[in-house]
Design a protein around this motif. Structure first.
Motif, PDB file in Angstrom:
ATOM      1  N   ASP A  35      53.651  41.884  43.247  1.00  0.00           N
ATOM      2  CA  ASP A  35      52.293  41.471  43.512  1.00  0.00           C
ATOM      3  C   ASP A  35      50.940  42.253  43.337  1.00  0.00           C
ATOM      4  N   ARG A  36      51.057  43.621  43.529  1.00  0.00           N
ATOM      5  CA  ARG A  36      50.122  44.440  43.023  1.00  0.00           C
ATOM      6  C   ARG A  36      49.672  44.227  41.616  1.00  0.00           C
ATOM      7  N   LEU A  37      50.630  44.033  40.707  1.00  0.00           N
ATOM      8  CA  LEU A  37      50.359  43.880  39.261  1.00  0.00           C
ATOM      9  C   LEU A  37      49.783  42.374  39.096  1.00  0.00           C
ATOM     10  N   ASP A  38      50.001  41.588  39.842  1.00  0.00           N
ATOM     11  CA  ASP A  38      49.397  40.095  39.737  1.00  0.00           C
ATOM     12  C   ASP A  38      48.193  40.175  40.195  1.00  0.00           C
ATOM     13  N   ILE A  39      47.709  40.826  41.315  1.00  0.00           N
ATOM     14  CA  ILE A  39      46.230  40.577  41.998  1.00  0.00           C
ATOM     15  C   ILE A  39      45.346  41.578  40.935  1.00  0.00           C
ATOM     16  N   LEU A  40      45.918  42.772  40.595  1.00  0.00           N
ATOM     17  CA  LEU A  40      45.006  43.610  39.595  1.00  0.00           C
ATOM     18  C   LEU A  40      44.736  42.949  38.508  1.00  0.00           C
ATOM     19  N   SER A  41      45.689  42.136  37.725  1.00  0.00           N
ATOM     20  CA  SER A  41      45.537  41.544  36.587  1.00  0.00           C
ATOM     21  C   SER A  41      44.457  40.621  36.748  1.00  0.00           C
ATOM     22  N   ILE A  42      44.473  39.732  37.692  1.00  0.00           N
ATOM     23  CA  ILE A  42      43.361  38.712  38.120  1.00  0.00           C
ATOM     24  C   ILE A  42      42.093  39.610  38.037  1.00  0.00           C
ATOM     25  N   LEU A  43      41.992  40.621  38.781  1.00  0.00           N
ATOM     26  CA  LEU A  43      40.792  41.273  39.028  1.00  0.00           C
ATOM     27  C   LEU A  43      40.239  41.620  37.442  1.00  0.00           C
ATOM     28  N   VAL A  44      41.205  42.196  36.979  1.00  0.00           N
ATOM     29  CA  VAL A  44      40.780  42.908  35.528  1.00  0.00           C
ATOM     30  C   VAL A  44      40.131  41.690  34.665  1.00  0.00           C
ATOM     31  N   GLU A  45      41.020  40.514  34.716  1.00  0.00           N
ATOM     32  CA  GLU A  45      40.557  39.349  33.904  1.00  0.00           C
ATOM     33  C   GLU A  45      39.137  38.823  34.229  1.00  0.00           C
ATOM     34  N   ARG A  46      38.950  38.750  35.417  1.00  0.00           N
ATOM     35  CA  ARG A  46      37.450  38.457  36.138  1.00  0.00           C
ATOM     36  C   ARG A  46      36.541  39.322  35.570  1.00  0.00           C
ATOM     37  N   TYR A  47      36.850  40.633  35.855  1.00  0.00           N
ATOM     38  CA  TYR A  47      35.772  41.485  35.311  1.00  0.00           C
ATOM     39  C   TYR A  47      35.319  41.475  33.785  1.00  0.00           C
ATOM     40  N   GLU A  48      36.423  41.443  32.989  1.00  0.00           N
ATOM     41  CA  GLU A  48      36.207  41.412  31.558  1.00  0.00           C
ATOM     42  C   GLU A  48      35.751  39.916  31.204  1.00  0.00           C
ATOM     43  N   ALA A  49      35.871  38.944  31.888  1.00  0.00           N
ATOM     44  CA  ALA A  49      35.309  37.802  31.441  1.00  0.00           C
ATOM     45  C   ALA A  49      33.657  37.785  31.924  1.00  0.00           C
ATOM     46  N   GLU A  50      33.413  38.506  33.033  1.00  0.00           N
ATOM     47  CA  GLU A  50      32.019  38.493  33.177  1.00  0.00           C
ATOM     48  C   GLU A  50      31.318  39.665  32.676  1.00  0.00           C
ATOM     49  N   THR A  51      31.878  40.614  32.236  1.00  0.00           N
ATOM     50  CA  THR A  51      31.243  41.592  31.409  1.00  0.00           C
ATOM     51  C   THR A  51      31.324  41.783  30.078  1.00  0.00           C
ATOM     52  N   PHE A  52      32.330  41.129  29.725  1.00  0.00           N
ATOM     53  CA  PHE A  52      32.487  41.136  28.156  1.00  0.00           C
ATOM     54  C   PHE A  52      32.838  39.651  27.510  1.00  0.00           C
TER      55      PHE A  52
END
Length: 120
Positions: A35-52
């Motif tokens: 579950d931790r991996l799923d949630i962190l992956s979503i957060l990383v993907e969102r950050y990358e989409a907004e930042t890069f």
């Protein structure tokens, strides 16, 4: 489990490190680490989409890329664009793509139409 939104580059790097560790551990879905991996992956993907944010490729560059990928030459492009002179004009940005050219390039070379149109 201390998970929070990623606001800074340091947050992002820390999340990436944790994701990397979790991926290496290969936790089963539905477990706390899974579950931790799923949630962190979503957060990383969102950050990358907004930042890069990714920009759509330039239509002419997309055509040149497909030509290079498939080993196509100017004569090979004539069925899609027109006579050799017209192909050179398009590739040198002297002539814009027409709707007919876009349709042919999309159907024949499978270049996405939105890329050829230049839709962002």
């Amino acid at each position: 489990m201390d998970i929070r939104p990623l606001h800074t580059e340091d947050d992002y790097k820390a999340a990436l490190a944790t994701v990397s560790e979790l991926v290496d551990a290969d936790p089963a879905p539905g477990t706390p680490d899974g579950d931790r991996l799923d949630i962190l992956s979503i957060l990383v993907e969102r950050y990358e989409a907004e930042t890069f944010p990714l920009q759509s490729p330039d239509p002419v560059e997309a055509i040149k890329f497909r030509m290079e990928q498939a080993g196509l030459s100017v004569p090979d492009m004539q069925p899609y664009i027109g006579n050799a002179n017209r192909v050179y004009e398009v590739l040198n940005r002297k002539r814009a793509l027409s709707l007919t050219m876009i349709r042919r390039l999309h159907a024949g070379l499978h270049i996405p139409a939105d890329v050829l149109i230049g839709v962002v």
